[in-house]
Design a protein around this motif. Structure first.
Motif, PDB file in Angstrom:
ATOM      1  N   TYR A 431       9.462  57.838   7.344  1.00 50.26           N
ATOM      2  CA  TYR A 431       8.779  58.536   8.427  1.00 50.26           C
ATOM      3  C   TYR A 431       8.964  60.031   8.230  1.00 50.26           C
ATOM      4  O   TYR A 431      10.014  60.491   7.751  1.00 50.26           O
ATOM      5  CB  TYR A 431       9.361  58.121   9.778  1.00 50.26           C
ATOM      6  CG  TYR A 431       8.630  56.962  10.430  1.00 50.26           C
ATOM      7  CD1 TYR A 431       8.001  57.105  11.655  1.00 50.26           C
ATOM      8  CD2 TYR A 431       8.571  55.704   9.809  1.00 50.26           C
ATOM      9  CE1 TYR A 431       7.329  56.051  12.256  1.00 50.26           C
ATOM     10  CE2 TYR A 431       7.909  54.645  10.397  1.00 50.26           C
ATOM     11  CZ  TYR A 431       7.289  54.823  11.623  1.00 50.26           C
ATOM     12  OH  TYR A 431       6.620  53.770  12.208  1.00 50.26           O
ATOM     13  N   LEU A 443       3.526  63.116  13.721  1.00 53.17           N
ATOM     14  CA  LEU A 443       4.485  62.149  13.196  1.00 53.17           C
ATOM     15  C   LEU A 443       3.731  61.210  12.280  1.00 53.17           C
ATOM     16  O   LEU A 443       2.692  60.654  12.654  1.00 53.17           O
ATOM     17  CB  LEU A 443       5.146  61.357  14.330  1.00 53.17           C
ATOM     18  CG  LEU A 443       6.113  60.251  13.883  1.00 53.17           C
ATOM     19  CD1 LEU A 443       7.349  60.849  13.201  1.00 53.17           C
ATOM     20  CD2 LEU A 443       6.540  59.373  15.068  1.00 53.17           C
ATOM     21  N   ALA A 466      10.349  57.235  16.036  1.00 53.28           N
ATOM     22  CA  ALA A 466      10.303  57.273  14.570  1.00 53.28           C
ATOM     23  C   ALA A 466      11.344  56.323  14.000  1.00 53.28           C
ATOM     24  O   ALA A 466      12.508  56.339  14.422  1.00 53.28           O
ATOM     25  CB  ALA A 466      10.566  58.687  14.065  1.00 53.28           C
TER      26      ALA A 466
END
Length: 504
Positions: A431, A443, A466
């Motif tokens: 991520y 993100l 995340a």
């Protein structure tokens, strides 16, 4: 019909037009078939030419490609750097002309040794893909490198992206060039068998389902987008309002495990800001949050006294200080500074005297529920280097990148930059949290897809969950060695089977 015949009779023009359309294959357009069509046009323009003429035609291709693809540099030079419009256009053109010499050099060798009339098309196809990879790789490090506008960047959302964790964006470029060559030579030679190379596409589709890394935990993350106008960002009277704006936004998200501010969100040197940092640090600790921000750093003592760095600082429940390693020429440092400093306002931009950080710096740390997470940090331009990112990502749980793309306004640059960052997340299956001053703040998940994104040119904060992940992709383990080996074998094979009667 007559117009088409005249066009075909102008191979340099075909090469130029093929280069001009190339940038439309990548962000923000993502018209990926154009990358294949563009390279097919280049190959068509090289037909029956000498090696020298092939280099000239490829230079026209490269000039067209980079003139459009890096046109966003004009915004930073003219709008924010004070360079007169005519001179800014000229400098962008000179930069494009310089970059165009790289593909011209490699395709000179392609035409001379691998694409002569008497050589087998199969050799030409493989050599074209191999030398295209070699050209992009060379451009990624020569003279600090410019790893931008890769053919593989067009494949971020196609079946080929399944290869990215294995062979990186370079492998995607290799397969894009191979695809273009296979289609071109199959049409030219009327041999459909060459299309067998397109099997790499369905294989890539199957590889998309492979998870090379695994989930270890989850962090609630926030990325603050201050939207501070570039023309006032560095004014002394703007320092307190800027910090207060970021802090006000952050206080609404102290429930996040990690809060990220963009590049140079703090526009004053760390040593001059230390008292304020101590206060924010305690507030973050009280809320059990890690705050990470971009901040300029100056050594005030020791052997590096007076040295400036573009840095990232982690405070609160986290810790660490990272100095940027990949500096932008003319933006963060001035080559031949003693000669050209002061010639143009562009060469005197704020914070253009940074020094490169050490190669061996520890990752940043963030803590949640007494568990420590390692964060691989990248400042702006650093995220465009595939091998550099993969190396730092090995021990990390997630990636962060901060930037201030306000220098480039609403041009192609910030969109291309965002897509490149997505490719790094895909290559490492991590991520990636990205915070910028004016956008694009987002993100990205481990598949390179945007999970959440803020509107540009707005003051806002992104908050999302995340994943933290561990494990290494094949690219992280083996780097570019598989591509190097394949390239060398292809080129040696081509030389061995080259027709000695061909007139070079």
């Amino acid at each position: 019909m007559l117009l088409i015949q005249k066009l075909i009779a102008q191979p340099r023009l075909i090469a130029l037009l093929s280069g001009l359309i190339f940038p439309f294959a990548i962000a923000p357009f993502f018209l990926w078939p154009i990358a294949i069509l563009s390279l097919m046009g280049l190959l068509f323009s090289l037909h029956k030419s000498s090696a020298k003429e092939a280099a000239i035609r490829t230079w026209f291709f490269g000039f067209g490609k980079f003139s459009v693809g890096v046109s966003w540099i004009y915004v930073s030079m003219h709008d924010h750097g004070g360079t007169p419009a005519i001179l800014a256009i000229l400098m962008v053109g000179l930069f494009a002309a310089f970059l165009a010499t790289f593909p011209a050099l490699f395709l000179f060798f392609f035409q001379r040794f691998y694409n002569q009339k008497s050589n087998k098309p199969i050799i030409s196809m493989l050599a074209f893909a191999a030398l295209w990879f070699a050209y992009e790789w060379f451009r990624s490090w020569f003279m600090t490198g410019f790893p931008w506008l890769f053919a593989g960047d067009a494949q971020l959302h196609t079946w080929l992206n399944g290869w990215a964790p294995i062979l990186s964006v370079y492998g995607l470029s290799f397969f894009t060039a191979l695809t273009a060559a296979a289609i071109y030579y199959s049409l030219r030679e009327k041999q459909a068998v060459y299309l067998a190379f397109l099997v790499v596409w369905p294989i890539g589709f199957l590889l998309q389902n492979v998870s090379w890394t695994e989930v270890t935990n989850e962090l609630k993350v926030s990325a603050v987008q201050g939207n501070i106008a570039q023309e006032i960002k560095w004014l002394p009277e703007q320092r307190s309002p800027t910090i207060n704006a970021y802090l006000e936004q952050t206080r609404q998200h102290w429930d996040s495990d990690l809060v990220l501010w963009p590049e140079t969100a703090v526009t004053v040197l760390k040593d001059q800001f230390q008292a304020y940092i101590d206060t924010i640090n305690q507030e973050a600790i009280n809320n059990k949050t890690t705050l990470i921000t971009g901040i300029p750093f100056r050594y005030t003592q020791g052997p590096f006294k007076g040295q400036f760095h573009n840095s990232i600082l982690a405070i609160g429940m986290g810790e660490g200080l990272y100095h940027k390693q990949k500096l932008v020429p003319f933006g963060e440092y001035i080559p031949l500074e003693h000669i050209i400093r002061g010639l143009l306002p562009f060469f005197d931009l704020p914070m253009s005297s940074f020094k490169k950080g050490d190669k061996h710096q520890p990752l940043l740390k963030a803590e949640k529920d007494k568990q420590l997470f390692l964060i691989a940090p990248f400042i702006c331009y650093e995220i465009v280097y595939p091998e550099f990112v993969a190396s730092m990502a090995k021990e990390s749980d997630m990636l962060i990148t901060i930037s201030n793309d306000a220098w480039f306004g609403d041009s192609l640059g910030p969109k291309q930059h965002m897509a490149i960052a997505q490719m790094r997340a895909l290559e490492t299956q991590r991520y990636l949290l990205r915070s910028t001053n004016t956008g694009i703040t987002a993100l990205v998940n481990h598949k390179g897809k945007i999970v959440k994104q803020l509107p540009t040119k707005q003051r806002a904060t992104l908050t999302a969950l995340a994943q933290t992940r561990q494990g290494s992709t094949p690219f992280m383990l083996f780097g570019l060695w598989p591509l190097f080996i394949v390239t060398i074998l292809i080129l040696l094979f081509g030389l061995h089977h080259r027709n000695p009667k061909v007139n070079d």
